[in-house]
Write a protein that holds these residues in place. Sequence first.
Motif, mmCIF file in Angstrom:
data_model
loop_
_atom_site.group_PDB
_atom_site.id
_atom_site.type_symbol
_atom_site.label_atom_id
_atom_site.label_comp_id
_atom_site.label_asym_id
_atom_site.label_seq_id
_atom_site.Cartn_x
_atom_site.Cartn_y
_atom_site.Cartn_z
ATOM 1 N N SER A 1 0.808 -1.223 0.000
ATOM 2 C CA SER A 1 0.000 0.000 0.000
ATOM 3 C C SER A 1 0.840 1.272 0.000
ATOM 4 O O SER A 1 0.287 2.373 -0.006
ATOM 5 C CB SER A 1 -0.919 0.009 1.225
ATOM 6 O OG SER A 1 -0.170 -0.044 2.422
ATOM 7 N N SER B 1 -6.736 0.405 1.377
ATOM 8 C CA SER B 1 -5.815 -0.095 2.395
ATOM 9 C C SER B 1 -6.275 0.277 3.803
ATOM 10 O O SER B 1 -6.635 1.429 4.050
ATOM 11 C CB SER B 1 -4.409 0.471 2.164
ATOM 12 O OG SER B 1 -3.587 0.259 3.290
ATOM 13 N N ARG C 1 -2.688 -7.557 -2.739
ATOM 14 C CA ARG C 1 -2.881 -7.702 -1.288
ATOM 15 C C ARG C 1 -2.855 -9.153 -0.839
ATOM 16 O O ARG C 1 -3.665 -9.968 -1.305
ATOM 17 C CB ARG C 1 -4.224 -7.116 -0.849
ATOM 18 C CG ARG C 1 -4.323 -5.618 -0.843
ATOM 19 C CD ARG C 1 -5.595 -5.212 -0.113
ATOM 20 N NE ARG C 1 -5.532 -5.566 1.301
ATOM 21 C CZ ARG C 1 -6.556 -5.482 2.148
ATOM 22 N NH1 ARG C 1 -7.731 -5.070 1.687
ATOM 23 N NH2 ARG C 1 -6.414 -5.801 3.400
#
Length: 306
Positions: A106, A135, A223
């Motif tokens: 992020s 995020s 992610r």
Amino acid sequence: MIQNLRRRGFTLIELLVVIAIIAILIGLLLPAVQKIREAANRMKCSNNLKQLGLAMHNYNDTNNYLPGNLRPAAAGTIRVRWTTYLLPFFEQDNIYKIYNQNVNWSDLSNAQAVVIPLKVMQCPSSLSNGKFDASPDNGWTDTRYAVGDYAGIYYATYTNTTTFGNPGILSKTDQVRLTDVTDGLSNTIHLTESAAKPDRYVQGKLVQAASSSTRINGGGWCRPASDITAPEANSAINVTNGFQISGYPDAKYNTDPTGQIYSFHSSGVNALFGDGSVKFLRSTIDWTTLQALITRSGGEVITGNY
């Protein structure tokens, strides 16, 4: 002698009959067209997973282990997902070169890379295409992370934040090799569909669009939280794409993913197996069989149909 020829047109009744016939034909053709389109989408989705499987094997050949997730337990640490490691292996080396693995996914320095959608990570039937994740480190306000629809699974069972069942191929702590999959590569799920996060869907319907206060933890292709901690028995396949978190860390899931196995295909999902093959898992799969397919070294004998 000149004859007076009269041109006869359609009467109103004839015109209505023609329109009705056309409407009936369209009504008959539309379901067929939709079925053809879905069949094409399902095939494209299967091809995406096959490309990812080939990339996984090429990565293993190069590094002698499969790509996992760099994901320490503490919040705010550097985290990298398997998809990022695979970028050079499915012709996305240019994105790999501008991604900084020395900072978190992020971090603002990675914004140029993670905003780019990856077609190989997107099922054409999914409703997540064109959407973005955010995020927790930035208060869920930086929606710049292009989402993906495919995920690995850490464990076969998940009870709470401290109790886990047998491990799957994906790991956040070990460098798993193909030879570690002693249950057989053709009997072990490597990746599966987990579509449309961070919005929440239940049985094909949107029940909650992601916001800063309500969302599934995961979504972005970059992610590690976009994978699946473990399927839950009452939500095994195509029931829900995930569970809403109460905060971050969450009371039950902590900082772990809350997604589930889910697609927008009717009656099941595509799944990549360890040998690189792609199979269609039916939504009616037996729960024990699904768990056995997830574990990499559980020693189970697969007896159920899937």
